[in-house]
Design an enzyme around this catalytic site. Structure first.
Site, PDB file in Angstrom:
ATOM      1  N   ARG A 103       0.809  -1.221   0.000  1.00 15.79           N
ATOM      2  CA  ARG A 103       0.000   0.000   0.000  1.00 15.79           C
ATOM      3  C   ARG A 103       0.841   1.270   0.000  1.00 15.79           C
ATOM      4  O   ARG A 103       0.294   2.373  -0.123  1.00 15.79           O
ATOM      5  CB  ARG A 103      -0.904   0.029   1.249  1.00 15.79           C
ATOM      6  N   LYS A 104       2.150   1.144   0.140  1.00 22.20           N
ATOM      7  CA  LYS A 104       2.983   2.330   0.295  1.00 22.20           C
ATOM      8  C   LYS A 104       3.333   2.946  -1.058  1.00 22.20           C
ATOM      9  O   LYS A 104       3.115   2.364  -2.112  1.00 22.20           O
ATOM     10  CB  LYS A 104       4.254   1.985   1.075  1.00 22.20           C
TER      11      LYS A 104
END
Length: 379
Positions: free
Chosen positions: A184-185
């Site tokens: 998700r980064k």
């Protein structure tokens, strides 16, 4: 129904595949090898602005290493910004120290410096600030508090690759900082992390501990004799594989474009949200560069977040809560009251944010959100 708008999505392609191929051809696939070394050098110089970076298996291991080399241990207290995924608090507990959570600013959601100072006791050894959703915390104020009380300062920059504070990059704002490369980064290898610091002694100790307590095998590569390491300290297996490091090198090449795209979507969201009632856009302060790892809106207290979320999902727009009011999690047994964090925990809603979003998808997200809020009010 049209395609689902994903809450988060990595940007990967042929460049990452070619990077993996290069690692295959190198013959060194395991952790802490030459590709990791190349990634660490670039990440320190190009992203964190520090003298040292250490690639780790994830951000949790980087947090644990950082706290360990800073000296946190049983009987100690570490003040932690409350609004964060519990990996932050867990990492303190892994050392045997106690996380003491501090309430947050109501605008940018990082630790309120006044709350941090009020939480200091004779057992306090350090402050672990969190750059919530990537926007850096108040490091000038936190550093002044730490210096005044003889404490160390650590930065949880899990979401902050590409962020800055008063012209200084995230990762260089404390004694030690840690990053996440989870899927998700902003940049990702699926999993992974990094520890950054300007302190050579801390960096060397962390590198030793992240390979079971000995120097990595790369240091013995090419030796003409038969060096046999000696274990004199208990360490961990916190290494990042060279395969993941190859992916991260390709991601570093993309970072500028990824940040530009996320900031474009954030600006579009802010403009569109200005005409939607009962919801507030997140605040981005002028003295920091926000990387927009997530985009989290605040619903008015009379809006039913559950109904809003159900409407969004039914109409193909993914969403989630923001993050955790850590002090409410039963694992910590924390008994204090942190009203700002507790309140926002119930009213925050994460909407799609990633570098692949199109303008039309962003419009669809906000239109659907506006409909969802209206539906919640009339249900």
């Amino acid at each position: 129904m049209s395609d689902v708008v994903a809450l988060g999505q990595p940007t990967v392609g042929d460049e990452e595949l070619e990077a993996i191929r290069a690692v295959f051809e190198s013959g060194w696939l395991s952790g802490a090898g030459p590709t990791c070394q190349a990634f660490e050098q670039r990440f320190a110089a190009e992203v964190a602005g520090t003298a040292h970076a250490l690639a780790t298996s994830n951000c949790g291991s980087a947090l644990h290493l950082g706290l360990d080399v800073l000296g946190a241990g049983p009987g100690d207290e570490v003040i932690v910004g409350d609004y964060t995924f519990p990996a932050t608090g867990h990492s303190v507990a892994w050392t045997g120290a106690t996380p003491v959570f501090a309430d947050i600013r109501p605008d940018i959601w990082s630790a309120d410096p006044a709350a941090v100072e009020a939480a200091i006791t004779p057992k306090t050894v350090g402050i672990l600030a969190v750059d919530v959703f990537g926007q850096p915390a108040d490091y000038d104020e936190l550093r002044a508090i730490a210096d005044r009380h003889g404490l160390w300062l650590m930065e949880d920059a899990a979401c902050s690759a590409g962020a800055s504070y008063k012209g200084r990059p995230a990762g260089s704002l404390a004694d030690v900082a840690t990053f996440s490369f989870h899927g998700r980064k902003g940049i990702t290898a699926g999993e992974g992390g990094a520890l950054t610091t300007d302190d050579a002694e801390l960096a060397s100790h962390a590198r030793k501990l992240h390979t079971y307590g000995i120097a990595p095998a790369l240091t013995r590569e090419g030796s003409t004799d038969l060096p046999v390491p000696s274990f004199d300290e208990l360490g961990y297996n916190y290494r990042l594989s060279d395969l993941a490091a190859g992916v991260m090198l390709a991601q570093l090449d993309r970072l500028g474009t990824l940040l530009t795209n996320r900031r474009r979507i954030a600006a579009a969201y802010e403009e569109m949200l200005s005409s939607v009632d009962r919801v507030s856009a997140p605040v981005a302060l002028a003295d920091r560069e926000h990387p927009w790892q997530s985009y989290v809106v605040t619903l008015d207290s009379d809006v039913d977040r559950g109904r809003v979320a159900a409407h969004l999902k039914a109409n193909g727009v993914q969403c989630n809560f923001g993050t955790y009011a850590s002090h409410l999690q039963p694992v910590y047994g924390f008994t204090g009251s942190l009203p700002v964090s507790a309140d926002l925990f119930t009213r925050h809603l994460a909407i799609p944010m990633h570098a692949n979003l199109t303008d039309s998808e962003a419009e669809r997200v906000i239109e659907t959100l506006a409909q969802a809020i209206e539906s919640s009010a009339t249900a």
